[in-house]
Design a protein around this motif. Structure first.
Motif: not given
Length: 494
Positions: A176, A196, A206, A208, A210, A214, A216, A222, A224, A227, A237
């Protein structure tokens, strides 16, 4: 109630097209919304007081609906499908005089990666907005500059910080590098969808979310690059699960700061997250307002920032033709509404009522008589209000009935008519609420276009409110005979 005319005399030249979809889940949601509106329990009423008018009728008064600042912010974003153009200038305050200061008039001047430029154009951006002209050169400068930006919804803040942060991402580094923090699930999802879309030509980047739902696993790391989440989930997280190396985060964005500090616990969580980040991390804070509570919060989070402010567009009655219609009872009001909407051409319209119950009652009656109208009410969930707003924006329902919720800074460019089915009344003074009146009819006559405001009065007391408004704003409110079709047609031609 008898009704002889249909509310369907729409001006198609205003660019509102019927929107059809075969999306079955959405259709099911719309059916559920329709059912809920048609079955709102009117007998429960609102928490309200009442005032007797001089003709013996009773006018309900109610405190405004309890809608959170987060919900209002989200509703504004849902309705916004294009940038708000403003003539106001951007104010810039630099803590360091050597910070670069210049503006751009095109995205090409920023020398963006070709893929991001293509993503921008795909999203409909052709040139930077006022705040983007000044913010983007600062945000893309090296070494990175911290920024606090204040401007109203619809001015391009989200696109600015998304674009700047994506430019900092190194796709080859699977960790991240950007954290975007929003106060609610809905706002986070919406920001993520913008990111996106903008990065769709760079599939290596990519994302993600949070947010709630969602999760983990303990020990999971992570990989990605970006975030987007809410404070509570992100704090878990980062601090509890240590799901990624925060020392490698290059950009931290705190969006909707005014909403963030209005939500219990979010201020503390935001500060804890910010303090865990490296000194080299670029910090950005965005807010629709910049009053003292936001300033105090910003100073705790952002060190040595450049501050840019875009003054809010002032609401004005200059482009709005105002009329009043005198009605002796509820039946006359309803028939007057039918005559007006059956005669004049319009893009879209807001109808404002005193209370949730009166708004629901009018929506139910119109739907019963075969008219497609939307309703924004405290009786509906955030998701249901969002769906109603989307349908309105897309032109599926061109009349939206609401209480004062919709008067707070929500603009739709196609709105040409505002009807005060009930004039706004201050609960404490029991006089006409002039500020709310301005906010309400300010939904039309925006963006330099002509607007029309029609006020219904039903007693000598409410007629006296018309005189109060004329004196306060210094503008004449003309009488309209809603039983005379020729007279209604005249206002349509003005």
């Amino acid at each position: 109630m008898e009704m002889t005319t249909k509310i369907d005399n729409w001006d198609e030249s205003l660019g509102i097209n019927d929107f059809n979809t075969d999306d079955k889940p959405k259709a099911a949601e719309e059916n559920q919304l329709t059912t809920k509106i048609e079955n709102i329990n009117l007998s429960a009423g609102d928490s309200s007081a009442s005032v007797s008018t001089t003709n013996g009728t009773t006018t309900e008064l109610t405190a405004d609906e309890n809608v959170s600042t987060a919900d209002l912010s989200y509703m504004r974003k849902v309705l916004r499908n294009k940038l708000l153009h403003t003539k106001n200038n951007v104010e810039v305050h630099r803590s360091k005089p050597d910070n670069p200061l210049y503006s751009v008039k095109s995205f090409e001047e920023l020398r963006l990666p070709e893929e991001l430029l293509k993503g921008l154009y795909d999203m409909g951006f052709s040139a930077p907005s006022k705040i983007q002209e000044t913010a983007l050169p600062l945000l893309l400068a090296n070494p990175p500059i911290n920024l606090i930006a204040q401007s109203q919804s619809g001015t391009g803040k989200t696109a600015a910080f998304v674009l700047a942060s994506l430019c900092r991402v190194e796709p080859a580094e699977r960790t991240p590098q950007v954290i975007v923090m929003s106060p609610t699930y809905e706002l986070a999802i919406q920001t993520g969808e913008v990111a996106k879309q903008m990065a769709k030509h760079i599939p290596q980047i990519t994302f993600r979310f949070g947010v709630r739902g969602e999760n983990i696993q303990r020990g999971e790391q992570i990989a990605d690059h970006v975030i987007i989440g809410t404070p509570g989930k992100l704090m878990d997280w980062i601090i509890k699960f240590k799901a990624f190396d925060v020392k490698k985060v290059k950009v931290f964005i705190l969006d909707e700061a005014d909403v963030m500090i209005d939500t219990q616990g979010h201020r503390h969580q935001s500060i804890r997250i910010q303090r865990s980040l490296p000194e080299t991390c670029q910090m950005m804070l965005f807010s629709a307002t910049y009053d003292k509570p936001v300033m105090d919060f910003a100073e705790q989070v952002i060190k040595e920032p450049v501050i840019i402010k875009l003054k809010r567009e002032e609401e004005s009655l200059e482009n709005i033709n105002q009329y009043y219609v005198y009605c002796n009872n509820e039946i006359e009001k309803y028939n007057a509404l039918a005559n007006i909407f059956g005669t004049i051409s319009m893009g879209q319209a807001f109808i404002f009522c005193h209370t949730k119950a009166s708004a629901a009652r009018l929506a139910q009656q119109l739907r019963k008589d075969g008219h497609s109208v939307g309703l924004i009410s405290g009786e509906l969930s955030v998701e249901e209000r969002t769906l109603a707003l989307q349908r309105f924006r897309e032109g599926q329902e061109r009349v939206l009935i609401a209480t004062n919720v919709m008067a707070r800074g929500i603009d739709v460019e196609q709105v040409t008519v505002v009807v005060n089915y009930d004039l706004p009344i201050n609960v404490e003074t029991r006089e006409v609420d002039k500020e709310t009146y301005l906010h309400r009819i300010g939904r039309t006559g925006r963006f330099g276009k002509e607007g029309l405001a029609i006020n219904f009065v039903d007693s000598p007391k409410t007629f006296g409110f018309i005189t109060d408004l004329e004196i306060h704003f210094g503008r004449k409110i003309l009488k309209l005979d809603a039983t005379d079709i020729d007279e209604i047609e005249k206002i349509n031609q003005e």
